[in-house]
Design an enzyme around this catalytic site. Structure first.
Site, PDB file in Angstrom:
ATOM      1  N   GLU A  93      59.022  35.420  47.841  1.00  0.00           N
ATOM      2  CA  GLU A  93      60.008  35.052  46.817  1.00  0.00           C
ATOM      3  C   GLU A  93      59.738  33.628  46.377  1.00  0.00           C
ATOM      4  O   GLU A  93      58.888  32.936  46.954  1.00  0.00           O
ATOM      5  CB  GLU A  93      61.432  35.204  47.353  1.00  0.00           C
ATOM      6  CG  GLU A  93      61.858  36.662  47.488  1.00  0.00           C
ATOM      7  CD  GLU A  93      63.294  36.852  47.932  1.00  0.00           C
ATOM      8  OE1 GLU A  93      63.972  35.850  48.238  1.00  0.00           O
ATOM      9  OE2 GLU A  93      63.735  38.009  47.985  1.00  0.00           O
ATOM     10  N   HIS A 142      71.552  31.802  40.093  1.00  0.00           N
ATOM     11  CA  HIS A 142      70.446  32.760  40.261  1.00  0.00           C
ATOM     12  C   HIS A 142      69.868  33.017  38.877  1.00  0.00           C
ATOM     13  O   HIS A 142      70.614  33.313  37.931  1.00  0.00           O
ATOM     14  CB  HIS A 142      70.948  34.060  40.887  1.00  0.00           C
ATOM     15  CG  HIS A 142      69.829  34.913  41.400  1.00  0.00           C
ATOM     16  ND1 HIS A 142      68.944  35.552  40.553  1.00  0.00           N
ATOM     17  CD2 HIS A 142      69.430  35.213  42.650  1.00  0.00           C
ATOM     18  CE1 HIS A 142      68.052  36.209  41.282  1.00  0.00           C
ATOM     19  NE2 HIS A 142      68.322  36.017  42.560  1.00  0.00           N
ATOM     20  N   ARG A 149      64.356  28.102  42.402  1.00  0.00           N
ATOM     21  CA  ARG A 149      65.363  28.728  41.539  1.00  0.00           C
ATOM     22  C   ARG A 149      65.962  27.809  40.492  1.00  0.00           C
ATOM     23  O   ARG A 149      66.240  28.226  39.373  1.00  0.00           O
ATOM     24  CB  ARG A 149      66.520  29.223  42.407  1.00  0.00           C
ATOM     25  CG  ARG A 149      66.296  30.594  42.872  1.00  0.00           C
ATOM     26  CD  ARG A 149      67.503  31.149  43.530  1.00  0.00           C
ATOM     27  NE  ARG A 149      67.012  32.326  44.226  1.00  0.00           N
ATOM     28  CZ  ARG A 149      67.640  32.943  45.175  1.00  0.00           C
ATOM     29  NH1 ARG A 149      68.828  32.526  45.558  1.00  0.00           N
ATOM     30  NH2 ARG A 149      67.120  33.999  45.739  1.00  0.00           N
ATOM     31  N   HIS A 168      75.584  31.545  41.808  1.00  0.00           N
ATOM     32  CA  HIS A 168      75.157  32.434  42.892  1.00  0.00           C
ATOM     33  C   HIS A 168      75.518  31.903  44.273  1.00  0.00           C
ATOM     34  O   HIS A 168      75.909  32.669  45.146  1.00  0.00           O
ATOM     35  CB  HIS A 168      73.638  32.594  42.769  1.00  0.00           C
ATOM     36  CG  HIS A 168      73.020  33.544  43.741  1.00  0.00           C
ATOM     37  ND1 HIS A 168      73.380  34.871  43.805  1.00  0.00           N
ATOM     38  CD2 HIS A 168      72.046  33.363  44.685  1.00  0.00           C
ATOM     39  CE1 HIS A 168      72.662  35.474  44.749  1.00  0.00           C
ATOM     40  NE2 HIS A 168      71.858  34.577  45.306  1.00  0.00           N
ATOM     41  N   ARG A 227      68.884  25.778  47.499  1.00  0.00           N
ATOM     42  CA  ARG A 227      68.534  26.637  48.633  1.00  0.00           C
ATOM     43  C   ARG A 227      67.262  27.431  48.351  1.00  0.00           C
ATOM     44  O   ARG A 227      67.083  27.992  47.268  1.00  0.00           O
ATOM     45  CB  ARG A 227      69.676  27.613  48.933  1.00  0.00           C
ATOM     46  CG  ARG A 227      69.309  28.660  49.961  1.00  0.00           C
ATOM     47  CD  ARG A 227      70.490  29.491  50.374  1.00  0.00           C
ATOM     48  NE  ARG A 227      71.031  30.325  49.338  1.00  0.00           N
ATOM     49  CZ  ARG A 227      70.520  31.490  48.950  1.00  0.00           C
ATOM     50  NH1 ARG A 227      69.387  31.961  49.496  1.00  0.00           N
ATOM     51  NH2 ARG A 227      71.098  32.188  48.014  1.00  0.00           N
TER      52      ARG A 227
HETATM   53  C1  SIN Z   1      67.836  37.800  45.633  1.00  0.00           C
HETATM   54  O1  SIN Z   1      67.562  38.902  46.093  1.00  0.00           O
HETATM   55  O2  SIN Z   1      67.234  37.325  44.681  1.00  0.00           O
HETATM   56  C2  SIN Z   1      68.964  37.003  46.228  1.00  0.00           C
HETATM   57  C3  SIN Z   1      68.641  36.579  47.582  1.00  0.00           C
HETATM   58  C4  SIN Z   1      69.056  35.157  47.830  1.00  0.00           C
HETATM   59  O3  SIN Z   1      70.002  34.675  47.212  1.00  0.00           O
HETATM   60  O4  SIN Z   1      68.387  34.467  48.600  1.00  0.00           O
END
Ligand code: SIN
Length: 541
Positions: free
Chosen positions: A126, A244, A290, A351, A386
């Protein structure tokens, strides 16, 4: 702004009383895991709706941990700190990462079935992670699977009682200011219960509903932060709200998250003209931190004068997408989008709050007997932004540390009579119906002035609006929805206040009037509390 200590007045002689050894507010991963690990003692978990109504349930992407041979603790620490933009509290990050793998193994031992390829755990990547280290379950139903395993674990421990539909209204403190319990409203019975306990753990999640556009479930109204604040707890890093980047754009409908893992599998972001724009903003493209991706999308939306951009994963086949992202695939299909052919309209939404009730690395707040973990807590572990999939891990690691404190500390049970004397107050009665209008107005103000891009003028306008609405804090209301709105006003006030004080841009806090990070702010955190509403600046570096 006048913030009352209590939201209601009580006839203490008519309160039902429950005495327990450990009291936990919240039934997400942090609360359930703390309860499961705290040993055999009379434990009550309060949850304001059903057990499954928490942010854990909605977690799609997964949980980050160093469990693969190609990964290292140092790399996970570095990625967490890089995403945190010079504000992570190093001891907390080291605890998170060093203890994380052990906690995830425990979760597996408790029956959580993470996805595997053949017999090996399947790691995905990610944003801002330098290695694939994200575990997921049933594709994009990771939170559901973890909750299933933890609830079944807790249900087998007969010293733990789960109280659903029980709204934690007040942290009750004794004559010396230490925590004595929680005053809760039982929605089923329509009456109050005073839960008295030597250890109270706030694991009540975040406050996404301070904004009109959020990925959070409806229960995320910041109660755990606000009730602690009203009782005298210090709160920290409130200005850092993570948006998010990708929630499904469907105006008028509940927001639906499109996991970061979709970008982890190669999805790209495109503007109105169909141009892929992320490489113009950051060398990590769609997998930049993010805050960077959210701001880039915001800027493209403004340039295009549109409320969304597109997410494109059409290079993957239907079979892969249906299996890897079953929930997302189905939801998009219901709305007429075919992930293998169509671009999906997405926009950022509030988020996660990086801050919360200030705790040390053992979950202790400045109020003896009161602990906090998960999104409710501000440990400094996330810094200014985060790292993706570090939040479930945070709940496990710091929940476990609180469980250990409960085992080694020796706090005497509070005396019920002394507790009752603290909570009798008289206040005028207000009209509950007005507070829906108040909530909507506050959410729109926060979205307009205190969201992805902020500046002094807008923040001052927001503060003025919130102070006007805060007139409603003077009255007593009768329903949990009204108390939630009162708590949200307190949260909105503190986010805005902290955002005004921090005259720089760092991580998720972007000020167009101070667009650069300011070296003198590095490692500095803003602490707010009832006793110092103008904020204290402390150095945790
Ligand atoms: C996501 O699946 O993008 C959210 C997971 C997160 O907030 O770390």
């Amino acid at each position: 702004m006048e913030i009352p200590r209590f939201l209601l007045h009580f006839d203490v002689d008519r309160l039902q009383v429950e005495e327990v050894d450990l009291l936990i507010v919240g039934s997400g991963l942090a609360g359930l895991y703390t309860a499961a690990k705290a040993g055999e003692r009379k434990t009550a978990i309060l949850t304001k709706e059903k057990t499954e109504d928490s942010s854990t349930e909605f977690a799609q992407g997964g949980i980050a941990a160093v469990l693969s041979d190609e990964d290292s603790l140092d790399l996970h620490i570095k990625d967490t700190k890089d995403a945190g933009a010079g504000l992570c509290y190093s001891p907390a990050v080291e605890v998170l990462v060093n203890e994380g793998a052990g906690r995830v193994r425990e979760l597996i031992a408790m029956g959580t079935a993470f996805d595997r390829i053949e017999n090996n755990l399947d790691f995905t990547q990610e944003g801002a992670h330098s290695r694939p280290r994200i575990l997921h379950a049933r594709g994009d139903a990771t939170g559901e699977e973890i909750r299933r395993a933890l609830v079944s674990q807790v249900q087998h421990l007969d010293w733990i009682d789960l109280y659903e539909n029980t709204y934690a209204l007040e942290v009750v403190t004794g004559p010396e200011g230490d925590c004595q319990g929680i005053l809760a409203f039982d929605r089923n019975r329509g009456g109050f219960t005073l839960f008295v306990a030597p250890y109270v753990v706030l694991a009540a999640g975040g406050c996404g509903h301070v904004y009109s556009n959020t990925s959070n479930p409806e229960v995320a109204t910041g109660d755990g932060i606000a009730i602690a604040y009203r009782a005298g707890a210090e709160i920290m890093d409130m200005e850092f709200i993570q948006f998010h980047p990708t929630t499904l754009y469907q105006p008028g409908e509940e927001t639906f998250l499109i996991s970061e893992a979709v970008r982890g599998e190669g999805a790209v972001l495109r503007n109105k003209k169909g141009k892929r724009f992320m490489p113009d903003y950051h060398q990590q493209g769609e997998l930049a931190p993010r805050d960077v991706v959210a701001r880039a999308i915001f800027s493209e939306m403004q340039a295009d004068n549109r409320e969304y951009v597109f997410l494109d994963i059409t290079h993957k086949g239907g079979e892969f997408l249906g299996k890897r992202f079953p929930k997302i695939y189905r939801k998009c299909q219901e709305l007429g989008y075919d992930l293998q052919k169509d671009y999906i309209p997405v926009r950022p939404a509030a988020h996660f709050i990086m801050g919360g009730v200030k705790t040390d690395i053992d979950g202790r707040t400045n109020i003896p007997g009161l602990y906090a973990c998960g999104e409710n807590a501000g440990t400094g572990v996330h810094g200014a932004n985060r790292l993706a999939s570090n939040s479930l891990l945070e709940g496990l690691v710091f929940g476990r540390r609180i469980a250990r404190q409960v085992e080694i500390e020796e706090r005497r049970p509070p005396r019920v009579k002394a507790v009752k004397e603290q909570i009798a107050r008289r206040r005028p009665i207000g009209d509950d119906r007005e507070l829906w209008r108040v909530r909507g107005h506050m959410q729109r103000v926060m979205m307009k002035e205190v969201a992805i891009v902020r500046n002094e003028e807008g923040l001052r306008r927001a503060l003025q609006e919130i102070e006007n609405l805060a007139n409603h804090l003077r009255f007593s209301y009768t329903r949990p929805e009204a108390w939630e709105t009162q708590n949200l006003l307190i949260i909105a006030y503190n986010i805005t206040q902290a955002a005004l004080i921090r005259e720089e841009s760092r991580g998720s806090h972007f000020r167009s009037d101070f667009p650069q990070p300011e070296p003198t702010w590095e490692g500095k955190h803003i602490i707010l509390g009832r006793a110092f509403k103008e904020g204290k600046k402390i150095d945790l570096s």
